[in-house]
Enzyme design. Structure first.
Site, mmCIF file in Angstrom:
data_model
loop_
_atom_site.group_PDB
_atom_site.id
_atom_site.type_symbol
_atom_site.label_atom_id
_atom_site.label_comp_id
_atom_site.label_asym_id
_atom_site.label_seq_id
_atom_site.Cartn_x
_atom_site.Cartn_y
_atom_site.Cartn_z
ATOM 1 N N HIS A 148 0.829 -1.198 0.000
ATOM 2 C CA HIS A 148 0.000 0.000 0.000
ATOM 3 C C HIS A 148 0.868 1.255 0.000
ATOM 4 O O HIS A 148 2.081 1.202 0.213
ATOM 5 C CB HIS A 148 -0.934 0.024 1.210
ATOM 6 C CG HIS A 148 -0.231 0.102 2.533
ATOM 7 N ND1 HIS A 148 0.451 -0.972 3.076
ATOM 8 C CD2 HIS A 148 -0.094 1.112 3.428
ATOM 9 C CE1 HIS A 148 0.971 -0.630 4.240
ATOM 10 N NE2 HIS A 148 0.655 0.642 4.470
ATOM 11 N N ASP B 117 0.655 4.844 2.071
ATOM 12 C CA ASP B 117 -0.061 5.429 3.199
ATOM 13 C C ASP B 117 -0.939 6.602 2.774
ATOM 14 O O ASP B 117 -0.496 7.508 2.058
ATOM 15 C CB ASP B 117 0.928 5.926 4.255
ATOM 16 C CG ASP B 117 1.554 4.800 5.054
ATOM 17 O OD1 ASP B 117 0.952 3.711 5.117
ATOM 18 O OD2 ASP B 117 2.655 5.022 5.604
ATOM 19 N N HIS C 91 4.839 0.097 0.400
ATOM 20 C CA HIS C 91 5.534 -0.694 1.407
ATOM 21 C C HIS C 91 4.621 -1.797 1.931
ATOM 22 O O HIS C 91 3.403 -1.777 1.727
ATOM 23 C CB HIS C 91 6.067 0.172 2.554
ATOM 24 C CG HIS C 91 4.989 0.859 3.342
ATOM 25 N ND1 HIS C 91 4.293 1.946 2.873
ATOM 26 C CD2 HIS C 91 4.499 0.620 4.588
ATOM 27 C CE1 HIS C 91 3.417 2.347 3.780
ATOM 28 N NE2 HIS C 91 3.517 1.548 4.830
ATOM 29 N N ARG D 52 4.857 5.871 14.391
ATOM 30 C CA ARG D 52 4.857 6.477 13.055
ATOM 31 C C ARG D 52 4.350 7.905 13.086
ATOM 32 O O ARG D 52 3.301 8.195 13.669
ATOM 33 C CB ARG D 52 3.986 5.659 12.101
ATOM 34 C CG ARG D 52 4.163 6.042 10.642
ATOM 35 C CD ARG D 52 3.223 5.265 9.742
ATOM 36 N NE ARG D 52 1.942 5.954 9.549
ATOM 37 C CZ ARG D 52 0.911 5.437 8.902
ATOM 38 N NH1 ARG D 52 0.997 4.216 8.392
ATOM 39 N NH2 ARG D 52 -0.222 6.113 8.749
#
Length: 280
Positions: A101, A103, A256, A271
């Site tokens: 995907h 983000d 990623h 994150r």
């Protein structure tokens, strides 16, 4: 480039490890410029042994690149809503991010980049794979490029964050909301990077639902081809995490995938996501 900053590529397709940098310290303008240049050139960059990177310092580093995102469906830290804690406990089966995907492509203005800090990693497994979407686009035939240029795709969180979606599943240490009615946004299938001017494929399996003015059934054959092509091994690199390591990837041109191969062990990451602009 400043002498203290070392840039060592880890693969031919993308990825470089940066040495001689303490992200928790006050980065000089020259050090920041070297990091920024490496980020644009290699698409994903890695830093080891950033044990002093507090939540405040983590956010401060991200803010050098832009404003920070507060995830619309996953709760952040109580004192730092911009920081998402991604935790998988030993007894849990599902991980977060366990599929290819980009983000936040489900936003009208998707993320510029994501900065992931390893707090606790398993003794083995838990690597992250990355795929270069500039290289994926450039490897296409001229005929395919001509067809894709000008096409538009529909992105939404509605599938991934539905009641059955992977990202919305109940987790012991993460709070995610179900978003069956998440909005849909239109993005070009081929986007031009706003800083480098290079073209990249901009569809992904998690959040791209279909092409504009086409049904899901009509869209599926071409999307399946692009998904398979975009994750071809020749476009990828793989990062082995260690405690204190940091990865910073460019969501405008990188996919990623967090591998889920460490059952029985704990993995704890933090994150920060930097806001981006509307793809063009």
């Amino acid at each position: 480039m400043p002498e203290a900053v070392r840039v060592e590529p880890i693969a031919g397709a993308l990825g470089a490890e940066i040495g001689g940098v303490n992200l928790a310290g006050d980065l000089s303008n020259s050090d920041f410029d070297a990091i920024h240049d490496a980020f644009l050139k290699h698409h994903v960059i890695f830093f080891r042994d950033q044990h002093d990177l507090t939540p405040e310092a983590h956010k401060s580093f991200g803010q050098r690149f832009g404003s920070l995102n507060v995830h619309p469906y996953v709760s952040g830290m109580d004192a730092h809503p911009e920081i998402m804690e991604i935790i998988k406990e030993p007894e849990e089966k599902l991980n977060f991010g366990g599929g290819w995907h980009s983000d936040m492509s489900f936003l009208e203005k998707p993320a510029l980049g994501s900065i992931l800090h390893a707090i606790e990693v398993p003794p083995f497994g838990g690597d992250t794979l990355f795929a270069n979407q500039v290289a994926a686009y450039e490897a296409l035939s001229d005929g395919m490029k001509a067809m894709l240029d000008g096409m538009v795709a529909i992105h939404s969180a509605s599938r991934e964050y539905s009641a059955r979606g992977h990202s919305a599943q109940a987790r012991k240490s993460m709070d995610a909301q179900v978003a069956d009615d998440a909005p849909e946004y239109e993005h070009p299938v081929v986007r031009t990077h706003p800083e480098t001017g290079r073209k990249a494929l901009y569809v992904n399996p998690a959040f791209t639902l279909r092409f504009k003015d086409m049904t899901k059934r009509e869209s599926r054959p071409l999307l399946n081809f692009l998904f398979e092509h975009s994750r071809d091994e020749r476009f990828t690199c793989r990062f082995r995490w260690s405690d204190g390591a940091v990865a910073f990837w460019d969501n405008r041109c990188v996919w990623h995938y967090a591998l889920n191969d460490y059952h029985g062990h704990r993995r704890h990451m933090r994150r920060v996501t930097v806001n981006g602009d509307r793809p063009a």
